[in-house]
Design a protein around this motif. Structure first.
Motif, mmCIF file in Angstrom:
data_model
loop_
_atom_site.group_PDB
_atom_site.id
_atom_site.type_symbol
_atom_site.label_atom_id
_atom_site.label_comp_id
_atom_site.label_asym_id
_atom_site.label_seq_id
_atom_site.Cartn_x
_atom_site.Cartn_y
_atom_site.Cartn_z
ATOM 1 N N SER A 18 0.828 -1.209 0.000
ATOM 2 C CA SER A 18 0.000 0.000 0.000
ATOM 3 C C SER A 18 0.861 1.258 0.000
ATOM 4 O O SER A 18 0.539 2.245 -0.668
ATOM 5 C CB SER A 18 -0.974 -0.001 1.179
ATOM 6 O OG SER A 18 -0.322 0.282 2.402
ATOM 7 N N MET A 22 0.955 4.564 -2.465
ATOM 8 C CA MET A 22 0.724 5.910 -1.950
ATOM 9 C C MET A 22 1.911 6.824 -2.200
ATOM 10 O O MET A 22 1.728 8.006 -2.496
ATOM 11 C CB MET A 22 0.400 5.862 -0.459
ATOM 12 C CG MET A 22 -0.399 7.040 -0.007
ATOM 13 S SD MET A 22 -1.950 7.097 -0.939
ATOM 14 C CE MET A 22 -2.624 8.605 -0.361
ATOM 15 N N TRP A 45 -5.155 10.177 -7.759
ATOM 16 C CA TRP A 45 -6.307 9.514 -7.150
ATOM 17 C C TRP A 45 -6.437 8.078 -7.655
ATOM 18 O O TRP A 45 -6.763 7.169 -6.876
ATOM 19 C CB TRP A 45 -7.585 10.301 -7.439
ATOM 20 C CG TRP A 45 -7.846 11.341 -6.406
ATOM 21 C CD1 TRP A 45 -7.176 12.505 -6.228
ATOM 22 C CD2 TRP A 45 -8.836 11.291 -5.387
ATOM 23 N NE1 TRP A 45 -7.698 13.195 -5.164
ATOM 24 C CE2 TRP A 45 -8.716 12.478 -4.625
ATOM 25 C CE3 TRP A 45 -9.828 10.374 -5.037
ATOM 26 C CZ2 TRP A 45 -9.531 12.750 -3.548
ATOM 27 C CZ3 TRP A 45 -10.645 10.666 -3.964
ATOM 28 C CH2 TRP A 45 -10.497 11.830 -3.236
ATOM 29 N N GLU A 51 -4.016 1.703 -3.068
ATOM 30 C CA GLU A 51 -3.436 1.876 -1.728
ATOM 31 C C GLU A 51 -4.491 1.625 -0.668
ATOM 32 O O GLU A 51 -4.254 0.913 0.301
ATOM 33 C CB GLU A 51 -2.836 3.282 -1.583
ATOM 34 C CG GLU A 51 -2.096 3.480 -0.283
ATOM 35 C CD GLU A 51 -2.952 3.994 0.857
ATOM 36 O OE1 GLU A 51 -2.519 3.877 2.019
ATOM 37 O OE2 GLU A 51 -4.055 4.498 0.607
ATOM 38 N N TYR A 52 -5.661 2.206 -0.834
ATOM 39 C CA TYR A 52 -6.738 2.006 0.132
ATOM 40 C C TYR A 52 -7.208 0.559 0.139
ATOM 41 O O TYR A 52 -7.548 0.018 1.190
ATOM 42 C CB TYR A 52 -7.908 2.945 -0.173
ATOM 43 C CG TYR A 52 -7.630 4.356 0.243
ATOM 44 C CD1 TYR A 52 -7.746 4.734 1.576
ATOM 45 C CD2 TYR A 52 -7.222 5.302 -0.673
ATOM 46 C CE1 TYR A 52 -7.474 6.034 1.973
ATOM 47 C CE2 TYR A 52 -6.951 6.601 -0.288
ATOM 48 C CZ TYR A 52 -7.079 6.959 1.034
ATOM 49 O OH TYR A 52 -6.803 8.231 1.421
ATOM 50 N N GLN A 55 -4.441 -1.050 2.251
ATOM 51 C CA GLN A 55 -4.262 -0.511 3.607
ATOM 52 C C GLN A 55 -5.397 -0.927 4.546
ATOM 53 O O GLN A 55 -5.158 -1.324 5.683
ATOM 54 C CB GLN A 55 -4.175 1.016 3.537
ATOM 55 C CG GLN A 55 -4.033 1.706 4.867
ATOM 56 C CD GLN A 55 -2.589 1.862 5.278
ATOM 57 O OE1 GLN A 55 -1.708 1.184 4.775
ATOM 58 N NE2 GLN A 55 -2.346 2.747 6.188
ATOM 59 N N VAL A 56 -6.630 -0.830 4.070
ATOM 60 C CA VAL A 56 -7.767 -1.149 4.935
ATOM 61 C C VAL A 56 -7.745 -2.618 5.371
ATOM 62 O O VAL A 56 -7.856 -2.909 6.564
ATOM 63 C CB VAL A 56 -9.102 -0.752 4.249
ATOM 64 C CG1 VAL A 56 -10.298 -1.281 5.027
ATOM 65 C CG2 VAL A 56 -9.176 0.772 4.112
#
Length: 118
Positions: A18, A22, A45, A51-52, A55-56
């Protein structure tokens, strides 16, 4: 038969992946200063979306094995490590002794977060 990684390994692996995305989303455009700002924002974006998506799950998987403060500390150390490599390899910037000292102090701070003081 599926491959099952230990939670810390999977969490850290997802966080590394991630952070690569980013770092490129935030800083990759610095090599393309002539590009229109709105285009750079849109591309950033699009790069940040994976990345999200990494990451989550990393935080959800790792929470319980690690506290939220430990997860954030791991993420920051990874972020600085990825950024150091990125700025050196991609942007061609030199890293000096002061960067090593600063990074060492951050790692010392991470040690305090992970140290059991009870």
């Amino acid at each position: 038969m599926g491959l099952s990684l230990p939670v810390p390994v999977a969490t850290i692996g997802l966080l590394i992946a991630s952070n690569v995305f980013m770092t490129f989303a935030w800083y990759g455009h610095l090599k393309y200063k002539a590009a229109p700002l709105l285009a750079v924002i849109a591309v950033s974006w699009l790069i940040a979306l994976p990345e999200y998506a990494l990451q989550v799950p990393a935080n959800r998987l790792g929470h319980g094995q690690f506290s939220a403060a430990q997860l954030k500390t791991i993420q920051e150390v990874i972020s600085l490590s990825v950024f150091a490599l990125f700025s050196w390899l991609y942007l061609g910037e030199k890293l000096g002794w002061q960067h090593a000292v600063g990074f060492g102090l951050i790692c010392l701070g991470a040690w305090f977060v992970f140290h059991d003081w009870t």
